[in-house]
Design a protein around this motif. Structure first.
Motif, PDB file in Angstrom:
ATOM      1  N   ASP A   1       8.687  56.786 -46.630  1.00 42.05           N
ATOM      2  CA  ASP A   1       7.741  57.310 -45.664  1.00 42.05           C
ATOM      3  C   ASP A   1       6.413  56.599 -45.898  1.00 42.05           C
ATOM      4  OD1 ASP A   1       7.265  59.966 -43.784  1.00 42.05           O
ATOM      5  OD2 ASP A   1       5.488  59.431 -44.950  1.00 42.05           O
ATOM      6  N   ALA A   2       6.020  55.744 -44.964  1.00 40.64           N
ATOM      7  CA  ALA A   2       4.816  54.925 -45.147  1.00 40.64           C
ATOM      8  C   ALA A   2       3.562  55.779 -45.285  1.00 40.64           C
ATOM      9  CB  ALA A   2       4.665  53.949 -43.976  1.00 40.64           C
ATOM     10  N   GLU A   3       3.466  56.863 -44.523  1.00 40.66           N
ATOM     11  CA  GLU A   3       2.280  57.729 -44.609  1.00 40.66           C
ATOM     12  C   GLU A   3       2.192  58.388 -45.982  1.00 40.66           C
ATOM     13  OE1 GLU A   3       0.345  61.527 -42.267  1.00 40.66           O
ATOM     14  OE2 GLU A   3       1.686  60.201 -41.178  1.00 40.66           O
ATOM     15  N   ALA A   4       3.323  58.855 -46.496  1.00 41.17           N
ATOM     16  CA  ALA A   4       3.333  59.468 -47.826  1.00 41.17           C
ATOM     17  C   ALA A   4       2.997  58.438 -48.899  1.00 41.17           C
ATOM     18  CB  ALA A   4       4.691  60.104 -48.118  1.00 41.17           C
ATOM     19  N   THR A   5       3.481  57.226 -48.747  1.00 45.52           N
ATOM     20  CA  THR A   5       3.164  56.167 -49.708  1.00 45.52           C
ATOM     21  C   THR A   5       1.668  55.910 -49.714  1.00 45.52           C
ATOM     22  OG1 THR A   5       5.339  55.146 -49.481  1.00 45.52           O
ATOM     23  CG2 THR A   5       3.561  53.746 -50.322  1.00 45.52           C
ATOM     24  N   ARG A   6       1.051  55.812 -48.531  1.00 40.32           N
ATOM     25  CA  ARG A   6      -0.409  55.618 -48.466  1.00 40.32           C
ATOM     26  C   ARG A   6      -1.135  56.787 -49.122  1.00 40.32           C
ATOM     27  NH1 ARG A   6       1.049  53.465 -43.496  1.00 40.32           N
ATOM     28  NH2 ARG A   6       0.705  55.422 -42.394  1.00 40.32           N
ATOM     29  N   CYS A   7      -0.648  57.994 -48.899  1.00 36.30           N
ATOM     30  CA  CYS A   7      -1.241  59.200 -49.468  1.00 36.30           C
ATOM     31  C   CYS A   7      -1.181  59.168 -51.000  1.00 36.30           C
ATOM     32  CB  CYS A   7      -0.516  60.421 -48.916  1.00 36.30           C
ATOM     33  SG  CYS A   7      -1.105  62.016 -49.510  1.00 36.30           S
ATOM     34  N   VAL A   8      -0.021  58.794 -51.544  1.00 32.57           N
ATOM     35  CA  VAL A   8       0.158  58.708 -52.999  1.00 32.57           C
ATOM     36  C   VAL A   8      -0.800  57.668 -53.580  1.00 32.57           C
ATOM     37  CG1 VAL A   8       1.752  57.958 -54.818  1.00 32.57           C
ATOM     38  CG2 VAL A   8       2.534  59.542 -53.038  1.00 32.57           C
ATOM     39  N   LEU A   9      -0.862  56.508 -52.965  1.00 37.69           N
ATOM     40  CA  LEU A   9      -1.741  55.455 -53.469  1.00 37.69           C
ATOM     41  C   LEU A   9      -3.206  55.871 -53.391  1.00 37.69           C
ATOM     42  CD1 LEU A   9       0.082  52.312 -52.062  1.00 37.69           C
ATOM     43  CD2 LEU A   9       0.294  53.363 -54.336  1.00 37.69           C
ATOM     44  N   ALA A  10      -3.583  56.588 -52.340  1.00 36.25           N
ATOM     45  CA  ALA A  10      -4.964  57.075 -52.209  1.00 36.25           C
ATOM     46  C   ALA A  10      -5.291  58.084 -53.311  1.00 36.25           C
ATOM     47  CB  ALA A  10      -5.178  57.696 -50.827  1.00 36.25           C
TER      48      ALA A  10
ATOM     49  N   VAL B   1       7.169  53.829 -58.752  1.00 36.50           N
ATOM     50  CA  VAL B   1       6.387  53.310 -59.867  1.00 36.50           C
ATOM     51  C   VAL B   1       5.124  52.743 -59.245  1.00 36.50           C
ATOM     52  CG1 VAL B   1       6.227  51.652 -61.759  1.00 36.50           C
ATOM     53  CG2 VAL B   1       8.403  52.805 -61.297  1.00 36.50           C
ATOM     54  N   VAL B   2       3.989  53.308 -59.665  1.00 34.33           N
ATOM     55  CA  VAL B   2       2.697  52.906 -59.129  1.00 34.33           C
ATOM     56  C   VAL B   2       2.022  51.974 -60.129  1.00 34.33           C
ATOM     57  CG1 VAL B   2       0.452  53.733 -58.314  1.00 34.33           C
ATOM     58  CG2 VAL B   2       2.519  55.100 -57.898  1.00 34.33           C
ATOM     59  N   ARG B   3       1.591  50.829 -59.636  1.00 33.13           N
ATOM     60  CA  ARG B   3       0.869  49.855 -60.468  1.00 33.13           C
ATOM     61  C   ARG B   3      -0.619  50.113 -60.290  1.00 33.13           C
ATOM     62  NH1 ARG B   3      -1.658  44.852 -59.993  1.00 33.13           N
ATOM     63  NH2 ARG B   3      -1.311  43.446 -61.736  1.00 33.13           N
TER      64      ARG B   3
ATOM     65  N   VAL C   1     -10.011  52.354 -59.834  1.00 32.24           N
ATOM     66  CA  VAL C   1      -8.566  52.153 -59.775  1.00 32.24           C
ATOM     67  C   VAL C   1      -8.156  51.589 -58.427  1.00 32.24           C
ATOM     68  CG1 VAL C   1      -6.330  53.322 -59.852  1.00 32.24           C
ATOM     69  CG2 VAL C   1      -8.160  54.044 -61.405  1.00 32.24           C
ATOM     70  N   GLU C   2      -7.264  50.609 -58.453  1.00 29.51           N
ATOM     71  CA  GLU C   2      -6.609  50.122 -57.241  1.00 29.51           C
ATOM     72  C   GLU C   2      -5.113  50.280 -57.464  1.00 29.51           C
ATOM     73  OE1 GLU C   2      -5.837  46.104 -54.652  1.00 29.51           O
ATOM     74  OE2 GLU C   2      -7.626  46.188 -55.917  1.00 29.51           O
ATOM     75  N   ALA C   3      -4.491  51.102 -56.634  1.00 30.51           N
ATOM     76  CA  ALA C   3      -3.070  51.414 -56.790  1.00 30.51           C
ATOM     77  C   ALA C   3      -2.226  50.674 -55.768  1.00 30.51           C
ATOM     78  CB  ALA C   3      -2.853  52.917 -56.644  1.00 30.51           C
ATOM     79  N   THR C   4      -1.072  50.197 -56.210  1.00 34.92           N
ATOM     80  CA  THR C   4      -0.084  49.596 -55.323  1.00 34.92           C
ATOM     81  C   THR C   4       1.291  50.138 -55.725  1.00 34.92           C
ATOM     82  OG1 THR C   4       0.123  47.667 -56.760  1.00 34.92           O
ATOM     83  CG2 THR C   4      -1.364  47.461 -54.880  1.00 34.92           C
ATOM     84  N   ALA C   5       2.205  50.158 -54.782  1.00 36.04           N
ATOM     85  CA  ALA C   5       3.565  50.614 -55.074  1.00 36.04           C
ATOM     86  C   ALA C   5       4.354  49.439 -55.643  1.00 36.04           C
ATOM     87  CB  ALA C   5       4.228  51.148 -53.813  1.00 36.04           C
ATOM     88  N   ALA C   6       4.729  49.540 -56.925  1.00 31.36           N
ATOM     89  CA  ALA C   6       5.519  48.491 -57.557  1.00 31.36           C
ATOM     90  C   ALA C   6       6.990  48.633 -57.148  1.00 31.36           C
ATOM     91  CB  ALA C   6       5.374  48.544 -59.073  1.00 31.36           C
ATOM     92  N   LEU C   7       7.488  49.853 -57.150  1.00 29.86           N
ATOM     93  CA  LEU C   7       8.855  50.186 -56.732  1.00 29.86           C
ATOM     94  C   LEU C   7       8.796  51.538 -56.044  1.00 29.86           C
ATOM     95  CD1 LEU C   7      10.726  49.445 -60.080  1.00 29.86           C
ATOM     96  CD2 LEU C   7      10.781  48.021 -58.037  1.00 29.86           C
ATOM     97  N   SER C   8       9.636  51.744 -55.049  1.00 30.08           N
ATOM     98  CA  SER C   8       9.608  53.045 -54.387  1.00 30.08           C
ATOM     99  C   SER C   8      10.896  53.313 -53.625  1.00 30.08           C
ATOM    100  CB  SER C   8       8.427  53.115 -53.424  1.00 30.08           C
ATOM    101  OG  SER C   8       8.398  54.373 -52.780  1.00 30.08           O
ATOM    102  N   SER C   9      11.357  54.563 -53.730  1.00 28.99           N
ATOM    103  CA  SER C   9      12.433  55.021 -52.863  1.00 28.99           C
ATOM    104  C   SER C   9      11.899  56.081 -51.899  1.00 28.99           C
ATOM    105  CB  SER C   9      13.603  55.585 -53.690  1.00 28.99           C
ATOM    106  OG  SER C   9      13.209  56.761 -54.373  1.00 28.99           O
ATOM    107  N   LEU C  10      10.581  56.235 -51.868  1.00 32.62           N
ATOM    108  CA  LEU C  10       9.915  57.139 -50.940  1.00 32.62           C
ATOM    109  C   LEU C  10       9.846  56.420 -49.596  1.00 32.62           C
ATOM    110  CD1 LEU C  10       8.379  59.846 -50.685  1.00 32.62           C
ATOM    111  CD2 LEU C  10       6.318  58.618 -51.367  1.00 32.62           C
TER     112      LEU C  10
END
Length: 122
Positions: A90-99, A68-70, A79-88
């Protein structure tokens, strides 16, 4: 009573290989402008998110994940995105999703916050 097959069909993400599906966004006031919904449902965004997930799978992350992206959207639409909840996991993938979400420019008249569910499959 929903069976396992029905639940699996409802959760299916069309396509093959690592991919993503963006769920219906929701805001604090329960309304999300239609243009925002179109941006968030775009094939381009899904492809970018799928590519993020493909990298995670190549690095050994689980094939299925949820996030869930906030999104904090300022009055100018940035837009500024942050991970509200995640089961992903992988830190690199999380950064990629937020970008991918940070790159969006949404039409805005005032600052808003919303949340966007994302599902990943392999």
């Amino acid at each position: 009573d929903e069976g396992e097959d029905d639940a699996a069909e409802r959760e299916a993400i069309p396509g093959e290989g690592p991919r993503a599906a963006v769920g219906a966004p929701f805001g604090e006031d329960a309304s999300v402008p239609e243009p925002w919904q179109r941006h968030l449902a775009s094939a381009g965004l899904r492809e970018r998110l799928g590519a993020c997930h493909a990298g995670a799978v190549q690095r050994g992350a689980a094939g299925r994940a949820r996030m869930v992206v906030r999104l904090s959207v300022d009055a100018e639409g940035h837009v500024e995105a942050t991970a509200a909840l995640s089961s992903l996991e992988d830190a690199e993938a999380t950064r990629c999703v937020l970008a991918a979400f940070d790159a969006l420019l949404l039409e805005a008249r005032s600052a808003r916050v919303l949340r966007v569910p994302v599902r990943f499959a392999d």
